[in-house]
Scaffold this motif. Structure first.
Motif, short mmCIF file in Angstrom:
data_model
loop_
_atom_site.label_atom_id
_atom_site.label_comp_id
_atom_site.label_asym_id
_atom_site.label_seq_id
_atom_site.Cartn_x
_atom_site.Cartn_y
_atom_site.Cartn_z
N SER A 25 12.85 40.58 -99.97
CA SER A 25 11.88 39.54 -100.32
C SER A 25 12.11 39.03 -101.74
O SER A 25 12.06 37.83 -101.99
N ALA A 26 12.39 39.94 -102.67
CA ALA A 26 12.65 39.55 -104.05
C ALA A 26 13.90 38.69 -104.13
O ALA A 26 13.94 37.70 -104.86
N ARG A 27 14.94 39.06 -103.37
CA ARG A 27 16.17 38.26 -103.37
C ARG A 27 15.93 36.87 -102.79
O ARG A 27 16.48 35.90 -103.26
N LYS A 28 15.08 36.78 -101.76
CA LYS A 28 14.74 35.47 -101.20
C LYS A 28 14.02 34.63 -102.24
O LYS A 28 14.26 33.44 -102.37
N ASN A 29 13.10 35.26 -102.97
CA ASN A 29 12.36 34.54 -104.01
C ASN A 29 13.28 34.05 -105.11
O ASN A 29 13.16 32.91 -105.56
N SER A 30 14.20 34.90 -105.56
CA SER A 30 15.10 34.47 -106.63
C SER A 30 16.07 33.41 -106.13
O SER A 30 16.40 32.48 -106.85
N ALA A 31 16.49 33.50 -104.88
CA ALA A 31 17.36 32.46 -104.31
C ALA A 31 16.62 31.13 -104.20
O ALA A 31 17.18 30.07 -104.50
N ALA A 32 15.36 31.18 -103.79
CA ALA A 32 14.55 29.96 -103.71
C ALA A 32 14.35 29.36 -105.10
O ALA A 32 14.44 28.13 -105.28
N ALA A 33 14.11 30.21 -106.07
CA ALA A 33 13.95 29.73 -107.45
C ALA A 33 15.25 29.10 -107.95
O ALA A 33 15.22 28.05 -108.61
N HIS A 38 18.25 24.35 -109.58
CA HIS A 38 19.40 23.47 -109.40
C HIS A 38 18.94 22.04 -109.13
O HIS A 38 19.46 21.09 -109.72
N GLU A 39 17.94 21.88 -108.27
CA GLU A 39 17.40 20.55 -107.98
C GLU A 39 16.83 19.90 -109.23
O GLU A 39 17.06 18.72 -109.50
N GLU A 43 18.05 16.46 -111.11
CA GLU A 43 17.12 15.37 -111.38
C GLU A 43 17.08 15.04 -112.87
O GLU A 43 17.05 13.88 -113.26
N GLY A 44 17.09 16.07 -113.71
CA GLY A 44 17.07 15.87 -115.15
C GLY A 44 18.33 15.21 -115.67
O GLY A 44 18.28 14.37 -116.57
N VAL A 45 19.48 15.57 -115.10
CA VAL A 45 20.74 14.94 -115.49
C VAL A 45 20.71 13.46 -115.10
O VAL A 45 21.07 12.59 -115.90
N GLN A 46 20.27 13.17 -113.88
CA GLN A 46 20.20 11.78 -113.43
C GLN A 46 19.24 10.95 -114.27
O GLN A 46 19.49 9.77 -114.51
N PHE A 57 25.73 26.93 -111.71
CA PHE A 57 25.88 28.11 -112.57
C PHE A 57 24.54 28.46 -113.23
O PHE A 57 24.11 29.61 -113.23
N ALA A 58 23.88 27.45 -113.80
CA ALA A 58 22.59 27.69 -114.45
C ALA A 58 21.57 28.26 -113.46
O ALA A 58 20.81 29.18 -113.79
N ALA A 59 21.58 27.75 -112.24
CA ALA A 59 20.66 28.25 -111.22
C ALA A 59 20.96 29.70 -110.88
O ALA A 59 20.03 30.50 -110.67
N GLN A 60 22.22 30.07 -110.83
CA GLN A 60 22.58 31.46 -110.54
C GLN A 60 22.20 32.39 -111.70
O GLN A 60 21.81 33.53 -111.47
#
Length: 118
Positions: A25-33, A38-39, A43-46, A57-60
């Protein structure tokens, strides 16, 4: 199934093991985060708010940090609380992503590290 396999499977965490489920569950939460970070970076770059960099990379980095906070490893090594660790991660990301040149400010005398850590 031989006796060695039965013995190993008896002591291996299976789907019914609470610790295994909590870890998954924790891994699912961190993957969702990580996906959401990343999204947000894209959006911020655009929008020109963030500089272009490898958002994946930053998301990971965020996902790994979340896992390290939840496991307690990062808290033990830094002396921070979970809330403080996530606040530091947010500051680190936002300062690192900022598209403003010269946004870096050297650390003040009020550095938030525990006194016994160097």
């Amino acid at each position: 199934m031989n006796s060695a396999s039965r013995t190993v499977s008896r002591f291996s965490p299976g789907p019914s093991c609470a610790a295994h489920r909590a870890g998954a569950s924790a891994r699912k939460n961190s993957a969702a985060a990580a996906r959401r970070v990343h999204e947000l970076i894209e959006e911020g770059v655009q929008a020109g708010v963030f500089r272009a960099l490898n958002g994946h990379f930053a998301a990971q980095v965020v996902a790994v940090t979340i896992d390290a906070v939840q496991s307690g490893v990062l808290l033990e090594r830094t002396g921070l609380t979970a809330g403080d660790a996530f606040s530091e991660l947010g500051d680190l990301l936002l300062d690192g992503l900022s598209s403003e040149r010269g946004a870096f400010e050297p650390p003040s005398a009020a550095v938030r590290w525990p006194r016994n850590q160097v």
